[in-house]
Design a protein around this motif. Structure first.
Motif, PDB file in Angstrom:
ATOM      1  N   LYS A   1      -7.957   8.044   3.081  1.00 51.16           N
ATOM      2  CA  LYS A   1      -7.449   6.736   3.489  1.00 51.16           C
ATOM      3  C   LYS A   1      -8.440   5.684   2.996  1.00 51.16           C
ATOM      4  O   LYS A   1      -9.637   5.939   2.894  1.00 51.16           O
ATOM      5  CB  LYS A   1      -7.333   6.650   5.016  1.00 51.16           C
ATOM      6  CG  LYS A   1      -6.302   7.560   5.624  1.00 51.16           C
ATOM      7  CD  LYS A   1      -4.936   6.940   5.707  1.00 51.16           C
ATOM      8  CE  LYS A   1      -4.898   5.796   6.636  1.00 51.16           C
ATOM      9  NZ  LYS A   1      -3.696   5.592   7.372  1.00 51.16           N
ATOM     10  N   THR A   2      -7.943   4.508   2.701  1.00 58.12           N
ATOM     11  CA  THR A   2      -8.821   3.453   2.192  1.00 58.12           C
ATOM     12  C   THR A   2      -9.804   2.975   3.252  1.00 58.12           C
ATOM     13  O   THR A   2     -10.860   2.447   2.921  1.00 58.12           O
ATOM     14  CB  THR A   2      -7.993   2.256   1.693  1.00 58.12           C
ATOM     15  OG1 THR A   2      -7.121   1.843   2.735  1.00 58.12           O
ATOM     16  CG2 THR A   2      -7.186   2.637   0.472  1.00 58.12           C
TER      17      THR A   2
ATOM     18  N   LYS B   1      -5.546   6.671  -0.943  1.00 55.69           N
ATOM     19  CA  LYS B   1      -6.045   6.548  -2.312  1.00 55.69           C
ATOM     20  C   LYS B   1      -6.405   7.934  -2.840  1.00 55.69           C
ATOM     21  O   LYS B   1      -6.682   8.863  -2.079  1.00 55.69           O
ATOM     22  CB  LYS B   1      -7.275   5.629  -2.363  1.00 55.69           C
ATOM     23  CG  LYS B   1      -8.479   6.177  -1.615  1.00 55.69           C
ATOM     24  CD  LYS B   1      -9.654   5.239  -1.660  1.00 55.69           C
ATOM     25  CE  LYS B   1     -10.795   5.803  -0.833  1.00 55.69           C
ATOM     26  NZ  LYS B   1     -11.945   4.923  -0.827  1.00 55.69           N
TER      27      LYS B   1
ATOM     28  N   LYS C   1       0.832  -1.193   0.000  1.00 53.87           N
ATOM     29  CA  LYS C   1       0.000   0.000   0.000  1.00 53.87           C
ATOM     30  C   LYS C   1       0.868   1.245   0.000  1.00 53.87           C
ATOM     31  O   LYS C   1       2.010   1.224   0.421  1.00 53.87           O
ATOM     32  CB  LYS C   1      -0.922  -0.013   1.213  1.00 53.87           C
ATOM     33  CG  LYS C   1      -1.947  -1.119   1.156  1.00 53.87           C
ATOM     34  CD  LYS C   1      -2.858  -1.066   2.344  1.00 53.87           C
ATOM     35  CE  LYS C   1      -3.877  -2.175   2.291  1.00 53.87           C
ATOM     36  NZ  LYS C   1      -4.761  -2.158   3.452  1.00 53.87           N
TER      37      LYS C   1
END
Length: 147
Positions: free
Chosen positions: A75-76, A126, A54
């Motif tokens: 943030k994911t 992301k 990541k």
């Protein structure tokens, strides 16, 4: 009885009397047990099962114009929270630093003043793709055509 057979088996192997045994596969996967001689198949399976590493915030925005200033990131693990980047301070290596942005919650602007974004060096960031369209649209609107 079983311990006696085991002891005699060990004695025979140590003296070289016993027939050579087939090496057992150390993996518990059925594919490795079925074909222990095929090393290529195991390597291919390991590559497929490997997860991608990541990215931290700076890994995500490094290819965006102006290091992502004006673009939205999140943030994911966050559900409805995102930040529109307003300022970035990079350290010399280009992979770490600090960032500030305007917070958005559920698509609505939650604050007027840019705040420091926490966790920018942690992994799991992301880029929100729809933010690119909004940035390009606002730049087109700002340049009116004189008639």
């Amino acid at each position: 009885m079983a311990t006696v057979q085991r002891a005699t088996g060990l004695l025979r192997r140590s003296l070289g009397i016993a027939p050579p045994t087939v090496q057992r596969a150390l993996s518990t996967s059925p594919a490795a047990a079925a074909a222990p001689a095929e090393g290529g198949a195991e390597a291919a399976a390991a590559k497929e099962s490997k997860r991608r590493k990541k990215k931290n915030l700076f890994d995500v925005v490094q290819f965006l114009p102006s290091w992502g200033v004006g673009y939205k990131v999140a943030k994911t693990t966050w559900r409805d929270v995102s930040y529109q980047i307003t300022k970035i301070n990079l350290y010399k290596d280009g992979r770490h630093g600090k960032a500030w942005g305007i917070r958005y919650k559920a698509g609505e602007q939650a604050s007027e003043v840019p705040t420091k974004i926490s966790g920018v060096n942690k992994r799991g960031w992301k880029y929100i793709k729809e933010s690119q369209k909004k940035v390009q649209d606002t730049s087109k609107v700002e340049t009116p055509v004189a008639a």
